[in-house]
Design a protein around this motif. Structure first.
Motif: not given
Length: 529
Positions: A119, A174, A178
């Protein structure tokens, strides 16, 4: 010439098959095996041709000999250039029959740290195809603490994808999709067996090679098992160590199959206390066994532990302290049936859960990066002594700036934050920027039954108990503060609100003089009110 003709025809056939494979391949695994066999035969044929050419006189068939030599050159190109260019679609690079994947950034380990690092890479700016995560688990990174809590509940149990990262810190969930959307390759169900950091090459158990420019080691810890200690019978069925979702799934199956049976929990730490509570909620007859004089001794004082032990006892959980399991008995099907203790007692058991600690997974890197505290030594940016290798989470032994010493922290909060810190410095250095060193405040928490505790700081110095620690109270609320050199250095709080927990974190961070708080603490007040 008659002798060479069938050989050249065979080579032509192999060439045709390989060309067809290049054009129409669909099943990578099966086609790799086919290609391997073809290359073996091709090498055999070329060796045969060379032998025949050596045996032939040089004068009779010069033109045909030149043609055969051209075929040999073509065969060599099959093993190099053609195969190297054949798989652009899958991003594979073949050298002979081995495969290699290359990435700018590579993360080893598919746990919490890997997900939060991914991320952060996206947040900092990431191009598709630059990042890959290699995990031996079969699912995208998830919030591991759930496994010993809500995953085991009889009703409303948590299930993926509910707790994929980064929901544990209030962020976006996520999912696998993703990673695909962001161009991040998840290489799942893959175990690495070798790491050559000098060559920047990793090798999987299946023979796959992975190369990188920057490596982040986020391998976490593995559960210590009783087979590690050579305990007889510890390999019996229905003995569980809770660390990965595959093990949690097997435990859930047995919870359903052995309803209201007998469970023995070995260990009185995080896993022991949380699983013990979860099994009791499932209406099992639960006995906890641990060698220490009180539970959670690495953090709890005797007074803190006394509250939780009494609370568990009131819930019907039996506690056996000061002894260990020395053997297990199993039935004809290999399922555990009894636990033998060092003090001579024998406990019936349908299920055994072992929570006796964890060990950092660093074996692949021994002798290649400096180690400390059982893990990999890093600086305040999680860089190792190899400038292209970073270590985060459980495996990182890093300088704890607040206390001016080296520590290794096994907790999800640190896993998240250390992963983000490593990515930030990687990207900052690419852009010739600087960022502050990691300045971590130790933080631990747990939730069992209707209880919820939080701890910040360091549990050193003199502990002072405050509040209502009566386990029979409807809503018990109490805590302990640790005072060292006249300053508050750590605070534990049971039953605090979100605002109160935030307040104690701020207090511990600044380490204020304790004098003005002592009178209030000793009379049962709350110094953070």
């Amino acid at each position: 010439m008659a002798l060479l003709k069938p050989i050249t025809e065979t080579i032509l056939l192999i060439w045709t098959l390989i060309t067809s494979w290049l054009k129409y391949h669909r099943n990578l695994g099966g086609n790799m095996e086919l290609l391997k066999r073809l290359l073996v035969e091709l090498e055999s044929q070329t060796a045969d041709i060379e032998q025949k050419l050596d045996a032939e006189p040089p004068h009779p068939i010069k033109r045909q000999e030149d043609e055969v030599c051209e075929w040999l050159e073509n065969a060599e190109r099959i093993k190099t250039e053609r195969l190297r260019n054949c798989s652009r679609k899958e991003d594979y690079i073949y050298s002979g029959i081995s495969a290699e994947k290359c990435f700018k950034y590579l993360i080893i380990g598919g746990g919490v740290a890997a997900g939060y690092a991914a991320r952060e890479f996206v947040k900092q700016g990431l191009k598709p195809g630059e990042l890959a995560i290699i995990s031996k688990e079969a699912v995208a990174p998830y919030e591991r603490p759930v496994l010993s809590k809500a995953y085991l509940f009889p009703e409303g149990a948590a299930r993926l994808p509910e707790f994929n990262v980064c929901v544990g810190s209030g962020g976006e969930r996520l999912l696998h999709e993703w990673y695909v959307e962001k161009g991040i390759e998840l290489i799942l169900s893959t175990e690495l067996i070798k790491a050559d950091l000098d060559s920047k090459i990793l090798i999987s158990a299946a023979g796959m090679k992975f190369s990188y420019d920057i490596l982040i080691i986020a391998t976490g810890s593995r559960a210590v098992t009783l087979t590690d200690f050579g305990v007889p019978g510890a390999e019996a069925k229905n003995i569980f160590c809770l660390r990965e979702i595959s093990g949690a799934d097997k435990l859930v199956e047995e919870i359903r199959a052995k309803k209201k049976g007998k469970v023995v929990v070995i260990g009185g730490g995080y896993i022991g206390l949380e699983v013990g509570a979860a099994m009791r909620i499932n209406q099992f007859d639960v006995t906890m066994v641990y060698p220490e004089q009180w539970c959670m001794p690495r953090l709890f004082t005797r007074e803190i532990a006394a509250f939780y032990e009494a609370y568990y006892a009131n819930k019907g959980i039996k506690l056996i302290k000061g002894t260990v399991a020395v053997a297990f008995d199993a039935d004809a099907n290999g399922e555990v049936k009894a636990v033998k203790l060092k003090d001579g007692r024998v406990l019936e058991a349908d299920i055994v859960v072992v929570g006796v600690g964890a060990k950092p997974v660093v074996e692949l890197f021994e002798g290649q990066v400096e180690q400390a505290k059982g893990g990999i030594k890093t600086d305040g940016f999680f860089e190792t002594d190899d400038p292209d290798v970073y270590a985060v989470g459980d495996v990182a032994a890093f300088p704890m700036k607040l206390y001016n010493d080296m520590r290794r922290v096994e907790h999800v909060d640190h896993a998240r934050k250390s992963a983000e810190q490593a990515v930030k410095i990687i990207k900052a250095r690419e852009e010739y920027r600087s960022i502050p060193e990691y300045d971590y405040l130790p933080y631990f928490y747990s939730r069992v039954f209707n209880l919820s505790w939080t701890f910040y700081g360091d549990n050193v110095g003199d502990p002072v108990l405050f509040g209502d620690n009566n386990p029979a109270s409807v809503k018990p609320k109490f805590g302990t503060t640790w005072i060292k050199n006249g300053k508050i250095v750590g605070v534990f709080l049971e039953g605090g609100t979100a605002e109160e927990n935030k307040a104690i974190a701020q207090i511990v961070r600044i380490q204020p003089p304790a004098d003005k708080y002592l009178d209030r603490l000793r009379t049962g007040g709350y110094f953070f009110a």
